[in-house]
Motif scaffolding. Structure first.
Motif, mmCIF file in Angstrom:
data_model
loop_
_atom_site.group_PDB
_atom_site.id
_atom_site.type_symbol
_atom_site.label_atom_id
_atom_site.label_comp_id
_atom_site.label_asym_id
_atom_site.label_seq_id
_atom_site.Cartn_x
_atom_site.Cartn_y
_atom_site.Cartn_z
ATOM 1 N N LEU A 121 0.800 -1.225 0.000
ATOM 2 C CA LEU A 121 0.000 0.000 0.000
ATOM 3 C C LEU A 121 0.834 1.279 0.000
ATOM 4 N N ALA A 122 2.149 1.158 0.111
ATOM 5 C CA ALA A 122 2.987 2.356 0.222
ATOM 6 C C ALA A 122 2.881 3.238 -1.022
ATOM 7 N N ARG A 123 2.710 2.636 -2.184
ATOM 8 C CA ARG A 123 2.648 3.414 -3.429
ATOM 9 C C ARG A 123 1.244 3.407 -4.026
ATOM 10 N N ARG A 124 0.256 3.350 -3.198
ATOM 11 C CA ARG A 124 -1.109 3.290 -3.704
ATOM 12 C C ARG A 124 -1.483 4.568 -4.452
ATOM 13 N N LEU A 125 -2.228 4.399 -5.532
ATOM 14 C CA LEU A 125 -2.778 5.524 -6.281
ATOM 15 C C LEU A 125 -4.141 5.930 -5.733
ATOM 16 N N GLU A 126 -4.810 4.974 -5.121
ATOM 17 C CA GLU A 126 -6.171 5.169 -4.631
ATOM 18 C C GLU A 126 -6.177 5.049 -3.111
ATOM 19 N N ASP A 127 -6.461 6.180 -2.429
ATOM 20 C CA ASP A 127 -6.432 6.157 -0.967
ATOM 21 C C ASP A 127 -7.503 5.251 -0.372
ATOM 22 N N ARG A 128 -8.576 5.001 -1.122
ATOM 23 C CA ARG A 128 -9.583 4.078 -0.628
ATOM 24 C C ARG A 128 -9.095 2.636 -0.608
ATOM 25 N N ALA A 129 -7.875 2.425 -1.073
ATOM 26 C CA ALA A 129 -7.275 1.085 -0.988
ATOM 27 C C ALA A 129 -7.053 0.653 0.453
ATOM 28 N N VAL A 130 -7.136 1.593 1.396
ATOM 29 C CA VAL A 130 -7.007 1.192 2.801
ATOM 30 C C VAL A 130 -8.105 0.203 3.188
ATOM 31 N N LEU A 131 -9.180 0.139 2.388
ATOM 32 C CA LEU A 131 -10.237 -0.844 2.636
ATOM 33 C C LEU A 131 -9.709 -2.271 2.633
ATOM 34 N N GLY A 178 -6.723 -0.584 -10.363
ATOM 35 C CA GLY A 178 -6.968 -1.386 -11.551
ATOM 36 C C GLY A 178 -6.256 -0.918 -12.804
ATOM 37 N N GLN A 179 -5.350 0.033 -12.702
ATOM 38 C CA GLN A 179 -4.668 0.565 -13.878
ATOM 39 C C GLN A 179 -3.576 -0.403 -14.335
ATOM 40 N N THR A 180 -3.606 -0.749 -15.602
ATOM 41 C CA THR A 180 -2.779 -1.823 -16.142
ATOM 42 C C THR A 180 -1.294 -1.572 -15.948
ATOM 43 N N GLU A 181 -0.807 -0.423 -16.382
ATOM 44 C CA GLU A 181 0.629 -0.151 -16.315
ATOM 45 C C GLU A 181 1.123 -0.109 -14.872
ATOM 46 N N GLU A 182 0.352 0.544 -13.994
ATOM 47 C CA GLU A 182 0.777 0.665 -12.604
ATOM 48 C C GLU A 182 0.765 -0.687 -11.898
ATOM 49 N N THR A 183 -0.196 -1.535 -12.239
ATOM 50 C CA THR A 183 -0.238 -2.877 -11.657
ATOM 51 C C THR A 183 0.986 -3.677 -12.069
ATOM 52 N N ALA A 184 1.333 -3.630 -13.346
ATOM 53 C CA ALA A 184 2.522 -4.347 -13.828
ATOM 54 C C ALA A 184 3.775 -3.856 -13.120
ATOM 55 N N ALA A 185 3.890 -2.548 -12.946
ATOM 56 C CA ALA A 185 5.062 -1.988 -12.284
ATOM 57 C C ALA A 185 5.182 -2.476 -10.852
ATOM 58 N N GLU A 186 4.053 -2.529 -10.129
ATOM 59 C CA GLU A 186 4.092 -2.947 -8.734
ATOM 60 C C GLU A 186 4.364 -4.443 -8.588
ATOM 61 N N VAL A 187 3.815 -5.257 -9.466
ATOM 62 C CA VAL A 187 4.101 -6.695 -9.417
ATOM 63 C C VAL A 187 5.598 -6.924 -9.601
ATOM 64 N N SER A 188 6.206 -6.202 -10.531
ATOM 65 C CA SER A 188 7.641 -6.339 -10.757
ATOM 66 C C SER A 188 8.442 -5.843 -9.560
ATOM 67 N N ARG A 189 8.048 -4.706 -9.015
ATOM 68 C CA ARG A 189 8.798 -4.134 -7.888
ATOM 69 C C ARG A 189 8.705 -5.001 -6.649
ATOM 70 N N PHE A 191 7.667 -8.291 -6.193
ATOM 71 C CA PHE A 191 8.050 -9.697 -6.221
ATOM 72 C C PHE A 191 9.381 -9.975 -6.902
ATOM 73 N N LEU A 192 9.857 -9.053 -7.735
ATOM 74 C CA LEU A 192 11.127 -9.268 -8.429
ATOM 75 C C LEU A 192 12.194 -8.250 -8.029
ATOM 76 N N GLY A 193 11.789 -7.194 -7.324
ATOM 77 C CA GLY A 193 12.756 -6.170 -6.953
ATOM 78 C C GLY A 193 13.243 -5.361 -8.136
ATOM 79 N N ILE A 194 12.451 -5.299 -9.206
ATOM 80 C CA ILE A 194 12.854 -4.623 -10.442
ATOM 81 C C ILE A 194 11.931 -3.439 -10.702
ATOM 82 N N GLN A 195 12.513 -2.263 -10.859
ATOM 83 C CA GLN A 195 11.738 -1.051 -11.139
ATOM 84 C C GLN A 195 11.595 -0.885 -12.651
ATOM 85 N N ILE A 196 10.835 -1.784 -13.250
ATOM 86 C CA ILE A 196 10.729 -1.758 -14.712
ATOM 87 C C ILE A 196 9.851 -0.617 -15.201
ATOM 88 N N GLN A 197 9.120 0.049 -14.309
ATOM 89 C CA GLN A 197 8.279 1.154 -14.755
ATOM 90 C C GLN A 197 9.105 2.302 -15.327
#
Length: 341
Positions: A121-131, A178-189, A191-197
Motif C-alpha cells: 500500500l505504500a505506493r497506492r494511487l487510490e487512498d480508498r485502498a485502505v479498505l 486497476g490501472q494496467t501499467e501501474e499494476t505491472a510496475a508494482e508486481v515487478s517491484r 516480487f522481483l525487486g525490479i523497477q521496470i516502470q
C-alpha cells in the motif's frame, strides 16, 4: 563495522530466515542444515563483503539476543518473565528453541503480514485502498502461520479477483486502482525487486530493460478492472475480469479501462498519442516466454504467476528484503531496485 556472524549468530541460525513466512519457494526436498547455511553465509561475507578482514563480530550475549529475536519474529519485546526464563535456561540449543517457539506464535504471521501490507500500500494511487488493508493482514497472517510458501502467496496476489473487503489478495490491484501499467510496475517491484516502470515511456535510463519489455509485462493485466460495489447496505470495490473478445475495429483504449478491463494492451505511440498505439502480446521480459493475443485472463495471470515465481529474481528479491529487515541493510539497496548489472 566488522562482518556480522550471519543469521546463525545474529538470529539463531537460518531457522528464523527459513521460518519468516516460509518465505522461500516451496520445495519437496528437505532444506539444508541451518548451521551449514550460516557457515556458508559467514564465509561469503568474509570473501565478498569484507575481504580485508577475516574477523567476524562476536556472538551477541543472551540479553541482546532475546530482545532482537522477539522484535524480529513477532514485532514485540519480551516480558521480564520471558527474559528471566531464557537467561536461566542452560540448554545449549535454547536459542533455536526460542526461535521455534516464536515462529509458532500467531503474532509471527501478523507481524510479517503488516510488513507486506505496508509494502503493497505504500505506493497506492487510490487512498480508498485502505479498505483492503485489514483483510490483507488477516488473510496473510493465516497463510504465514500455516507455513504457506512465498511462491504460493505471491501467485495469489497476481491472480486475485473478488471484493476487496473479502479478499486481501486483491490488494495490489486495488492499490493501483486497476490501472494496467501501474499494476505491472508494482508486481515487478514487489516480487522481483525490479523497477521496470522506468521503461514505460522510454528505454530504461540505466538498466537494460527496453520499453517493449515493460508493455509486454503490462499485457498480462489489461482484462482486470476495479469496479465500485454499491448496494443499500454495502460500499466496497471488486476486482473484476473482462474476457469479452476485442472489437474488430481498432480503437483508442478507453480512459475507463481500469474500471472494466479491455481485451488487449496497447503500447502508446509517443509521437502520435491520439492513436490507439501498438497492440502488445503478453511476454515475460526475464525469460522471453510469451502468450498469444486472445488468451483469457485466468491463463494470462496464472501463467505469469508460474513464470514469475520460478525465476531466480523472485528468490533473490525475497532474500534481499529479509536480510535488510533482519540485519538492517540489504545486499542491494534500495531493496526494490535490483538492476540486472
Amino acid at each position: 563495522m566488522p562482518a556480522c556472524r550471519s543469521l546463525q549468530r545474529l538470529l539463531c541460525s537460518a531457522a528464523l530466515f527459513a521460518g519468516v513466512g516460509a518465505m522461500a519457494a516451496s520445495a519437496a526436498a528437505a532444506p539444508p542444515s541451518p548451521a551449514r547455511v550460516a557457515a556458508k553465509i559467514d564465509r561469503l561475507l568474509v570473501e565478498e563483503v569484507y575481504p580485508d578482514t577475516s574477523v567476524l563480530a562476536p556472538e551477541c550475549d543472551d540479553e541482546t539476543f532475546v530482545r532482537r529475536v522477539w522484535l524480529d519474529v513477532v514485532g514485540d519485546i519480551p516480558t521480564p518473565e520471558h527474559v528471566t526464563a531464557f537467561l536461566l535456561d542452560q540448554r545449549p540449543d535454547k536459542r533455536r528453541r526460542l526461535v521455534d517457539r516464536l515462529l509458532a506464535m500467531p503474532q509471527y504471521g501478523q507481524n510479517w503480514a503488516r510488513y507486506w501490507r505496508d509494502v503493497v500500500l505504500a505506493r497506492r494511487l487510490e487512498d480508498r485502498a485502505v479498505l483492503v488493508g485489514n483483510p490483507m493482514v488477516v488473510e496473510l497472517t493465516e497463510q504465514l502461520n500455516a507455513g504457506a510458501g512465498w511462491d504460493e502467496i505471491a501467485a495469489g496476489f497476481v491472480t486475485a479477483t473478488g471484493d476487496v473487503t473479502d479478499s486481501g489478495a486483491t490488494a495490489i490491484f486495488m492499490a493501483q486502482d486497476g490501472q494496467t501499467e501501474e499494476t505491472a510496475a508494482e508486481v515487478s517491484r514487489i516480487f522481483l525487486g525490479i523497477q521496470i516502470q522506468c521503461a514505460q515511456c522510454h528505454n530504461h535510463p540505466w538498466d537494460r530493460w527496453q520499453r517493449e519489455d515493460f508493455h509486454e509485462l503490462a499485457a498480462f493485466f489489461p482484462r482486470v478492472g476495479v469496479r465500485p460495489v454499491v448496494t443499500p447496505t454495502r460500499r466496497s470495490y471488486a476486482v473484476v475480469v473482462n474476457d469479452r473478445p476485442e472489437p474488430r475495429r481498432q480503437r483508442r483504449p478507453s480512459v475507463n479501462a481500469n474500471r472494466r478491463g479491455q481485451a488487449e494492451h496497447y503500447m502508446p505511440d509517443l509521437e502520435r498519442p491520439e492513436d490507439p498505439g501498438t497492440r502488445t502480446a503478453p511476454r515475460f521480459f526475464l525469460t522471453g516466454a510469451e502468450l498469444s493475443f486472445g488468451t483469457p485472463d485466468a491463463q494470462r495471470r496464472g501463467q505469469l504467476a508460474e513464470w514469475l515465481t520460478d525465476t531466480p529474481w523472485f528468490a533473490t528479491a525475497m532474500v534481499n528484503r529479509m536480510w535488510s529487515e533482519l540485519v538492517g541493510e540489504g545486499f542491494y539497496e534500495p531493496v526494490d531496485d535490483l538492476g540486472p548489472d
